[in-house]
Every structure is written in C-alpha cells, then in structure tokens.
Design a protein around this motif. Structure first.
Motif, short mmCIF file in Angstrom:
data_model
loop_
_atom_site.label_atom_id
_atom_site.label_comp_id
_atom_site.label_asym_id
_atom_site.label_seq_id
_atom_site.Cartn_x
_atom_site.Cartn_y
_atom_site.Cartn_z
N UNK A 1 0.83 -1.20 0.00
CA UNK A 1 0.00 0.00 0.00
C UNK A 1 0.87 1.26 0.00
N UNK A 2 1.97 1.23 0.75
CA UNK A 2 2.87 2.39 0.79
C UNK A 2 3.47 2.67 -0.58
N UNK A 3 3.86 1.62 -1.28
CA UNK A 3 4.45 1.79 -2.62
C UNK A 3 3.41 2.38 -3.58
N UNK A 4 2.19 1.86 -3.52
CA UNK A 4 1.13 2.39 -4.38
C UNK A 4 0.88 3.87 -4.09
N UNK A 5 0.73 4.21 -2.81
CA UNK A 5 0.52 5.61 -2.44
C UNK A 5 1.73 6.45 -2.83
N UNK A 6 2.92 5.89 -2.64
CA UNK A 6 4.15 6.61 -2.97
C UNK A 6 4.24 6.94 -4.45
N UNK A 7 3.91 5.99 -5.31
CA UNK A 7 3.96 6.23 -6.75
C UNK A 7 2.94 7.29 -7.16
N UNK A 8 1.73 7.18 -6.62
CA UNK A 8 0.68 8.17 -6.93
C UNK A 8 1.07 9.53 -6.37
#
Length: 242
Positions: A39-46
């Motif tokens: 989830x952190x990676x997804x939020x980070x990319x966005x």
C-alpha cells in the motif's frame, strides 16, 4: 503449529507453551509488513506523480500530505487515524440505524501504516524519478512508446536503481513500526511476547525473543534488498560483475 515448534526445536527454548502464540504473532507481523509495504508503494507512486504534476490541484495536496505526515510522530498518527476511523464509522452506523461495526485491527494497521509510510515513499520515488535522465524518456517517446510502456520499460527500471537504497531503509523502518500496532489490539509478535511475559512473570525473556525475531526478519530482508540492488544495477559500471 506444535509440530512445527517441535521440528524447529523451539520447545527447548523454555517457551512454556507460548511457542504457537509467538509464531502466530510473527506471521501476523510479516503479513502486516508486506501488505503495508504494498500500500505504501502504491501511495508513494501516486504521490510522487502528483508532486511532479504541473497541475496545482494535484501538487499542493500531495505536498501538504507529505509535510504533515512526516512531521507528526507515528504513534500519534496511528492513534489518531484508528480512533478517528472508528469514530466516523460509529457515527455513520448510528445515523443510518445499522448495527455497530468495529474496525478490524489488522485491516486498520495496514491502512494506517500504508498511509503513514506512503508519505516517505512519495519522497523516495519523487527523487528517483527526477534523477532519471530526461533524454531517456524523450528517446522512448521518439520510438513511439505509449505512456504506460515508457513507465514500465524505461522509467521504472531506472528509477528503482536510485530508489532502492532509500526504499530499503523505509521498509526496515516500516517493519519495526509494526510493533506500534499492538496498541490497537492486534496480536502481533510484540503483543504475543507481552502476553507470554505477563503470564509467566518473565517479561524480559519474551521481549528479547521478540527482538530476535525482528532481527531475523530484518536480516532476511537485507538479503532480498541486496539481490534487488544487484538486479537493478546490472550493466551499470561498478556493478556489472556482482
């Protein structure tokens, strides 16, 4: 679980019957860490895309998000997010006449940690994207690659080379931060060690075991991170013979 403990020889460690509880808590910690990382990676990319956007409507909220989250202690954020979500949900169910719904600590832990560390990953990915030579993307565009193809085949592999050191550090910090989730009732390895320590009046022993379990997970993580660094640095001067 008891068979696994006997197979590993853990029953000789003086666990006094709390081996299954510790193993279950360790498994919960690993699952929580991995899902929170995703989830952190997804939020980070966005978030990185938003911060680099020319549109102020995307850039300003993303900047506020990273500034606020990184400036508030994780423990305060965890309590604030968890109890705020529970309060809002209780108000909604009461207003709609529904039965009371209690937030699952495991799901709440994933959302909370993902939201908190998404801010750190946002800055990691933003810096990595900026470090990729613009000529690479311009060349990909000239070859007729679509936006998605440019990201998958050109931008992502190169940005990971720059992001991995910071990403690995963020992962290790996130992993250790899972210990905070025990305060909202999740039966992770810390909660299991505390329960075992209270029941046996040997708190120090079980907390040391919990610390060793965290050390084991972080050591395994370091091996994976080194493999990833070698993989994304293939062909780069100084790493071609790794």
């Amino acid at each position: 679980m008891n068979n696994l403990i006997q197979y590993l020889g853990l029953d000789a460690l003086g666990l006094q019957g709390f081996g299954p509880l510790l193993l279950h808590g360790t498994w919960v910690t690993v699952k929580l860490s991995v899902l929170s990382l995703a989830l952190s990676i997804l939020i980070g990319l966005l978030g990185a895309a938003a911060k680099l956007s020319p549109l102020a409507i995307l850039r300003i909220p993303a900047t506020l998000y990273t500034t606020l989250i990184r400036g508030i202690p994780d423990l305060v954020l965890m309590l604030l997010i968890f109890y705020s979500l529970q309060g809002w949900l209780s108000s909604l169910t009461e207003a709609m006449g529904w039965a009371y719904i209690e937030i699952d600590p495991f799901g709440a832990g994933i959302v909370t940690l993902g939201f908190i560390y998404g801010a750190y990953f946002t800055e990691t990915f933003r810096g990595a994207i900026v470090s990729v030579p613009r000529g690479q993307l311009e060349a990909a565009t000239a070859f007729g690659l679509s936006r998605i193809q440019r990201f998958v085949h050109v931008l992502f592999p190169q940005m990971m080379r720059y992001a991995l050191p910071s990403l690995g550090n963020n992962w290790l910090v996130l992993l250790k931060a899972t210990a905070l989730v025990s305060i909202i009732g999740l039966s992770d390895v810390v909660k299991a060690a505390q329960d075992a320590g209270k029941s046996t009046f040997n708190m120090l022993y079980f907390l040391i075991l919990a610390a060793l379990l965290y050390l084991l997970i972080t050591s395994a993580s370091n091996l994976v991170l080194r493999w990833l660094e070698r993989r994304y640095n293939l062909g780069v001067r100084g790493h071609s013979h790794d």
